[in-house]
Write a protein that holds these residues in place. Sequence first.
Motif, PDB file in Angstrom:
ATOM      1  N   ASP A  62      16.241  32.016  31.395  1.00 39.75           N
ATOM      2  CA  ASP A  62      15.193  31.036  31.640  1.00 39.75           C
ATOM      3  C   ASP A  62      15.609  30.142  32.813  1.00 39.75           C
ATOM      4  OD1 ASP A  62      17.193  29.511  30.562  1.00 39.75           O
ATOM      5  OD2 ASP A  62      16.027  28.718  28.884  1.00 39.75           O
ATOM      6  N   ARG A  63      15.159  28.908  32.853  1.00 40.78           N
ATOM      7  CA  ARG A  63      15.456  28.007  33.966  1.00 40.78           C
ATOM      8  C   ARG A  63      16.744  27.194  33.742  1.00 40.78           C
ATOM      9  NH1 ARG A  63      12.363  24.021  33.818  1.00 40.78           N
ATOM     10  NH2 ARG A  63      12.610  23.342  35.986  1.00 40.78           N
ATOM     11  N   SER A  64      17.545  27.599  32.800  1.00 39.26           N
ATOM     12  CA  SER A  64      18.738  26.823  32.473  1.00 39.26           C
ATOM     13  C   SER A  64      19.654  26.627  33.685  1.00 39.26           C
ATOM     14  CB  SER A  64      19.525  27.504  31.342  1.00 39.26           C
ATOM     15  OG  SER A  64      18.841  27.407  30.116  1.00 39.26           O
ATOM     16  N   GLN A  65      19.898  27.682  34.464  1.00 36.14           N
ATOM     17  CA  GLN A  65      20.824  27.536  35.589  1.00 36.14           C
ATOM     18  C   GLN A  65      20.302  26.558  36.631  1.00 36.14           C
ATOM     19  OE1 GLN A  65      23.851  28.449  35.806  1.00 36.14           O
ATOM     20  NE2 GLN A  65      24.195  27.739  37.915  1.00 36.14           N
ATOM     21  N   GLN A  66      19.005  26.607  36.905  1.00 32.20           N
ATOM     22  CA  GLN A  66      18.409  25.673  37.863  1.00 32.20           C
ATOM     23  C   GLN A  66      18.607  24.231  37.392  1.00 32.20           C
ATOM     24  OE1 GLN A  66      14.264  26.501  38.701  1.00 32.20           O
ATOM     25  NE2 GLN A  66      13.891  24.421  39.467  1.00 32.20           N
ATOM     26  N   LEU A  67      18.400  24.001  36.128  1.00 28.00           N
ATOM     27  CA  LEU A  67      18.570  22.649  35.580  1.00 28.00           C
ATOM     28  C   LEU A  67      20.039  22.241  35.579  1.00 28.00           C
ATOM     29  CD1 LEU A  67      16.057  22.938  32.601  1.00 28.00           C
ATOM     30  CD2 LEU A  67      15.758  21.559  34.659  1.00 28.00           C
ATOM     31  N   ILE A  68      20.915  23.157  35.233  1.00 27.69           N
ATOM     32  CA  ILE A  68      22.351  22.852  35.227  1.00 27.69           C
ATOM     33  C   ILE A  68      22.817  22.437  36.618  1.00 27.69           C
ATOM     34  CG2 ILE A  68      24.631  23.923  35.052  1.00 27.69           C
ATOM     35  CD1 ILE A  68      23.515  25.533  32.662  1.00 27.69           C
ATOM     36  N   GLU A  69      22.406  23.176  37.639  1.00 27.76           N
ATOM     37  CA  GLU A  69      22.833  22.855  39.003  1.00 27.76           C
ATOM     38  C   GLU A  69      22.311  21.489  39.435  1.00 27.76           C
ATOM     39  OE1 GLU A  69      22.416  25.920  41.916  1.00 27.76           O
ATOM     40  OE2 GLU A  69      23.046  27.508  40.525  1.00 27.76           O
ATOM     41  N   ALA A  70      21.072  21.168  39.055  1.00 30.19           N
ATOM     42  CA  ALA A  70      20.528  19.849  39.392  1.00 30.19           C
ATOM     43  C   ALA A  70      21.301  18.745  38.687  1.00 30.19           C
ATOM     44  CB  ALA A  70      19.043  19.788  39.015  1.00 30.19           C
ATOM     45  N   ILE A  71      21.648  18.962  37.419  1.00 33.09           N
ATOM     46  CA  ILE A  71      22.427  17.972  36.666  1.00 33.09           C
ATOM     47  C   ILE A  71      23.791  17.763  37.312  1.00 33.09           C
ATOM     48  CG2 ILE A  71      23.624  17.580  34.462  1.00 33.09           C
ATOM     49  CD1 ILE A  71      21.225  19.025  33.107  1.00 33.09           C
ATOM     50  N   CYS A  72      24.429  18.838  37.705  1.00 38.11           N
ATOM     51  CA  CYS A  72      25.762  18.740  38.305  1.00 38.11           C
ATOM     52  C   CYS A  72      25.720  18.066  39.675  1.00 38.11           C
ATOM     53  CB  CYS A  72      26.404  20.120  38.401  1.00 38.11           C
ATOM     54  SG  CYS A  72      26.795  20.852  36.786  1.00 38.11           S
ATOM     55  N   GLN A  73      24.634  18.250  40.402  1.00 33.39           N
ATOM     56  CA  GLN A  73      24.512  17.617  41.718  1.00 33.39           C
ATOM     57  C   GLN A  73      24.403  16.102  41.611  1.00 33.39           C
ATOM     58  OE1 GLN A  73      21.232  19.510  43.714  1.00 33.39           O
ATOM     59  NE2 GLN A  73      22.377  21.391  44.156  1.00 33.39           N
ATOM     60  N   ARG A  74      23.799  15.616  40.550  1.00 31.00           N
ATOM     61  CA  ARG A  74      23.615  14.170  40.437  1.00 31.00           C
ATOM     62  C   ARG A  74      24.648  13.491  39.532  1.00 31.00           C
ATOM     63  NH1 ARG A  74      18.486  16.204  38.175  1.00 31.00           N
ATOM     64  NH2 ARG A  74      18.596  16.223  35.887  1.00 31.00           N
ATOM     65  N   ASN A  75      25.597  14.268  39.016  1.00 28.88           N
ATOM     66  CA  ASN A  75      26.661  13.708  38.174  1.00 28.88           C
ATOM     67  C   ASN A  75      27.997  14.312  38.594  1.00 28.88           C
ATOM     68  OD1 ASN A  75      25.103  12.202  35.852  1.00 28.88           O
ATOM     69  ND2 ASN A  75      24.073  14.178  36.049  1.00 28.88           N
ATOM     70  N   GLU A  76      28.871  13.517  39.180  1.00 29.06           N
ATOM     71  CA  GLU A  76      30.113  14.055  39.719  1.00 29.06           C
ATOM     72  C   GLU A  76      31.066  14.561  38.640  1.00 29.06           C
ATOM     73  OE1 GLU A  76      32.164  11.096  41.877  1.00 29.06           O
ATOM     74  OE2 GLU A  76      32.445   9.739  40.168  1.00 29.06           O
ATOM     75  N   ASN A  77      30.905  14.110  37.409  1.00 28.36           N
ATOM     76  CA  ASN A  77      31.795  14.558  36.343  1.00 28.36           C
ATOM     77  C   ASN A  77      31.185  15.677  35.496  1.00 28.36           C
ATOM     78  OD1 ASN A  77      29.908  12.762  35.376  1.00 28.36           O
ATOM     79  ND2 ASN A  77      31.345  11.510  34.204  1.00 28.36           N
ATOM     80  N   PHE A  78      30.159  16.340  36.040  1.00 29.43           N
ATOM     81  CA  PHE A  78      29.572  17.537  35.427  1.00 29.43           C
ATOM     82  C   PHE A  78      29.806  18.719  36.365  1.00 29.43           C
ATOM     83  CE2 PHE A  78      27.566  14.323  33.008  1.00 29.43           C
ATOM     84  CZ  PHE A  78      26.842  14.855  31.948  1.00 29.43           C
ATOM     85  N   SER A  79      30.205  19.858  35.814  1.00 31.97           N
ATOM     86  CA  SER A  79      30.357  21.076  36.607  1.00 31.97           C
ATOM     87  C   SER A  79      29.923  22.265  35.754  1.00 31.97           C
ATOM     88  CB  SER A  79      31.807  21.245  37.076  1.00 31.97           C
ATOM     89  OG  SER A  79      32.690  21.335  35.970  1.00 31.97           O
TER      90      SER A  79
END
Length: 237
Positions: free
Chosen positions: A47-64
């Motif tokens: 589904d769109r999980s990867q797209q959302l994960i990448e957006a979350i990681c871009q706006r949070n430096e402590n998420f990868s």
Amino acid sequence: MNYEFTIIIPVYNEEDNLERVEKELKDYMAICTKKAKVLFVNDGSKDRSQQLIEAICQRNENFSFVKFAQNKGLSAAIKAGFDYADTPLVGYIDSDLQTSPEDFNLLLEHIDKYDLVTGVRADRKDSFVKNASSTIANGIRRAFTHDGMDDTGCPLKVIKTDYAKRIPMFKGLHRFLPAMILLQNGSIVQIPIRHFPRMAGTAKFGLWNRLLGPLMDCFAYLWMKKKYINYQVDKIG
């Protein structure tokens, strides 16, 4: 940034939960008793999980994130988290958030004395069939492993990373993490935590996954226990 704790979040087709995951993990890290970061492991979501994960990681430096090329299952996702963790402590929580990140603090209170601290879900908010099958499966596993754990499938755990990295993972082994720590002569404890209904998405485990599959995995565990190599280095010259 001298992080102390990596929170692994396995993800498989959880697009409806990920923004809530971001909010709750950000809120939790503000009160976490350790300097924490988040590692998503995308287990080949369609589904769109990867797209959302990448957006979350871009706006949070402590998420990868780590993204699998194809779906390999929960045990593989947890193993990847262990492999990529670079902090003294590692934990994991399911992306459905039926357990609360805040309860990591309850587990972290005990991690200095133990090598694995696992939650045990109090007042579970699941169906009768799911609760009953989990109770039976946990009883079977206890009979095979003698680990004394009431809820090995609880998706909230904290482990010392050097122990986690030495676990020889195989499919289904996420249910045997306490027993695998005991094979290393480590110490384990279970702590009651809260449990909540699933808010979005669909469960990934049915009756086979919860009951019959784990019974077969018990025999794999017994084989591994017999063959397991555990050593301690006394001196290096």
